[in-house]
Design an enzyme around this catalytic site. Structure first.
Site, PDB file in Angstrom:
ATOM      1  CB  THR A 160      -0.906   0.010   1.260  1.00  0.00           C
ATOM      2  OG1 THR A 160      -1.639  -1.211   1.290  1.00  0.00           O
ATOM      3  CG2 THR A 160      -1.855   1.170   1.267  1.00  0.00           C
TER       4      THR A 160
ATOM      5  CB  ALA B   1      14.979  16.579  -4.343  1.00  0.00           C
TER       6      ALA B   1
ATOM      7  CE  LYS C 163       2.314   1.068  11.659  1.00  0.00           C
ATOM      8  NZ  LYS C 163       1.150   1.430  10.924  1.00  0.00           N
TER       9      LYS C 163
ATOM     10  CD  GLU D  94       6.480  14.128   9.516  1.00  0.00           C
ATOM     11  OE1 GLU D  94       7.325  14.995   9.683  1.00  0.00           O
ATOM     12  OE2 GLU D  94       5.539  13.923  10.325  1.00  0.00           O
TER      13      GLU D  94
ATOM     14  N   GLY E 268       0.035   8.995   9.697  1.00  0.00           N
ATOM     15  CA  GLY E 268      -0.081   8.929   8.235  1.00  0.00           C
ATOM     16  C   GLY E 268       0.494  10.174   7.581  1.00  0.00           C
TER      17      GLY E 268
ATOM     18  CB  ILE F 116      -0.633  14.341  10.535  1.00  0.00           C
ATOM     19  CG1 ILE F 116      -2.089  13.938  10.369  1.00  0.00           C
ATOM     20  CG2 ILE F 116      -0.513  15.599  11.390  1.00  0.00           C
ATOM     21  CD1 ILE F 116      -2.769  13.581  11.689  1.00  0.00           C
TER      22      ILE F 116
ATOM     23  N   GLY G 176      -7.532  -0.399   2.777  1.00  0.00           N
ATOM     24  CA  GLY G 176      -6.067  -0.385   2.940  1.00  0.00           C
ATOM     25  C   GLY G 176      -5.610   0.349   4.187  1.00  0.00           C
TER      26      GLY G 176
ATOM     27  CE  LYS H  80       0.426   4.606  13.651  1.00  0.00           C
ATOM     28  NZ  LYS H  80      -0.923   4.370  13.110  1.00  0.00           N
TER      29      LYS H  80
ATOM     30  N   GLY I 222      -3.678   5.101   4.806  1.00  0.00           N
ATOM     31  CA  GLY I 222      -4.024   5.101   3.382  1.00  0.00           C
ATOM     32  C   GLY I 222      -2.796   5.355   2.536  1.00  0.00           C
TER      33      GLY I 222
HETATM   34  N1  HSE Z   1      -3.112   0.544  10.514  1.00  0.00           N
HETATM   35  C1  HSE Z   1      -2.682   1.876  10.700  1.00  0.00           C
HETATM   36  C2  HSE Z   1      -3.874   2.746  11.057  1.00  0.00           C
HETATM   37  C3  HSE Z   1      -2.003   2.372   9.454  1.00  0.00           C
HETATM   38  O1  HSE Z   1      -5.008   2.294  10.855  1.00  0.00           O
HETATM   39  O2  HSE Z   1      -3.701   3.850  11.543  1.00  0.00           O
HETATM   40  C4  HSE Z   1      -1.302   3.702   9.604  1.00  0.00           C
HETATM   41  O3  HSE Z   1      -0.244   3.637  10.520  1.00  0.00           O
END
Ligand code: HSE
Length: 353
Positions: free
Chosen positions: A11, A31, A100, A124, A129, A131, A182, A200, A298
């Site tokens: 993904t 870059a 993570k 990052e 995700g 953010i 996903g 996280k 995503g």
């Molecule tokens: N499975 C994680 C979530 C993916 O749903 O937040 C992103 O880290």
């Protein structure tokens, strides 16, 4: 041309190749040179993909190629992602990761290894995700002492809770949808049991306090026991149930950390964060509260964060700035003091365990 290698073409890996293609001109301008995906490491072949000709199955091809300057690890799981990251750093290649689990388990070692080899280890995409929270914590909030972090850090569980609340769906139905979109981990237990959110918050608290706490020391409870009735009851009380990962300094200087469902007061902005969106509410001693919000999972949102790290490294090739180093810590408690709990109930809400 700056050559990079992608580890994993799932993904996030395929999303990263897509972002680098769609935004090729903008990425080149930022870059300082064209970014070329020279290799993609995966167990599978992708004959129908336009990137299929870059696929290799032997990591040595990548790690032994001096032309590869950045290795982008998007494999998931601790092993062999950790060993591959170590090998890349030792070979003088910077590493970007969305993983993570590896950052939470091995962040101290990998940051130290990056420093030793004058390269960088950037992550990052590992929290929130798309953010931009990691840079915000390290750079934009540098003028603060962080007092507290509350985060909706798992898109899958937030999606499930929103679907239960808005459409009365069962947890199983909503999880199936999150998997189809996903969002979920390969093993969705990591999502619904709170393990992913725990990793996280360990990363965010390490950024805030410089100390990385092992995730198995953090009290973690997921959403499996939340029922539609709980959701409705919270709504009637002017609250919304969210899986909230939290970290704060106690008055005694310990680190309070926990992950569990919280009945969040409707006047707290976390209560309005729905679907796959994540939010991180950070309290700084000079700034007060600030909230970071965006798509928490995503393909393309997460790839957006990955590509930002790639560009950052490409801009500094041969002269990477030093990164914050972390130490390991066991100085953690899952108990708030009575005073903290009363204040938390007013400002944020009521932890359900
Ligand atoms: N499975 C994680 C979530 C993916 O749903 O937040 C992103 O880290």
């Amino acid at each position: 041309m700056i050559n990079i290698a992608l580890l994993g073409f799932g993904t996030i890996g395929s999303g990263t190749a897509e972002v680098l293609k769609v935004n090729a001109e903008a990425c080149k301008a930022k870059a300082g040179d064209e970014i070329n995906v020279k290799y993609i490491l995966d167990l599978r072949d992708f004959p129908d993909s336009e990137f299929g000709d870059r696929v290799v199955h032997d990591y040595d091809v990548i790690v032994n190629d001096p032309e590869v300057k950045v290795v982008v690890e998007m494999m998931g799981g601790s092993h062999p992602a950790y060993e591959f990251s170590v090998a890349a750093l030792k070979a003088g290649k910077s590493v970007v990761t969305s993983n993570k689990e590896v950052v939470a388990n091995f962040g101290c070692e990998l940051l130290a290894l990056a420093k030793e080899n004058n390269v960088r280890y950037l992550f990052e995409a590992s929290v929130g995700g798309g953010i931009p929270i990691i840079r915000a914590m390290t750079e934009s909030l540098a003028g603060n002492e962080i007092c507290e972090i509350n985060g909706i850090l798992n898109g899958t569980t937030n999606y499930i809770l929103t679907q239960m609340k808005t459409y009365g769906k069962t947890m199983a139905e909503a999880l199936k949808e999150a998997q189809e979109k996903g969002y979920a981990e390969a093993n969705p237990d990591a999502d619904i049991l709170g393990i992913d959110a725990c990793r996280k918050i360990c990363i965010l608290s390490a950024l805030a306090f410089g100390e990385l706490v092992a995730s198995d020391l953090v009290m973690t409870k997921g959403i499996t026991e939340i029922t539609t009735e709980d959701v409705e009851k919270a709504e009637a009380n002017g609250q919304a149930i969210k899986l909230v990962a939290r970290a704060a300094k106690t008055p005694e200087g310990k680190l309070y950390m926990a992950v569990s469902p919280v009945a969040v007061n409707n006047d707290n902005p976390l209560s309005t964060v729905n679907d796959v969106f994540n939010a991180v509410l950070v309290r700084g001693n000079t700034l007060g509260d600030v909230m970071f919000y965006g798509a928490g999972a995503g393909s393309l949102p997460t790839a957006s964060a990955v590509v930002a790290d790639i560009i950052d490294i490409c801009r500094c090739l041969g002269n990477q700035p030093e990164q914050q180093q972390w130490t390991k810590s066991e100085n953690v408690t899952s108990e708030m003091t009575a005073e903290m709990a009363a204040d938390y109930a007013k400002r944020v809400g009521t932890p359900l365990c």
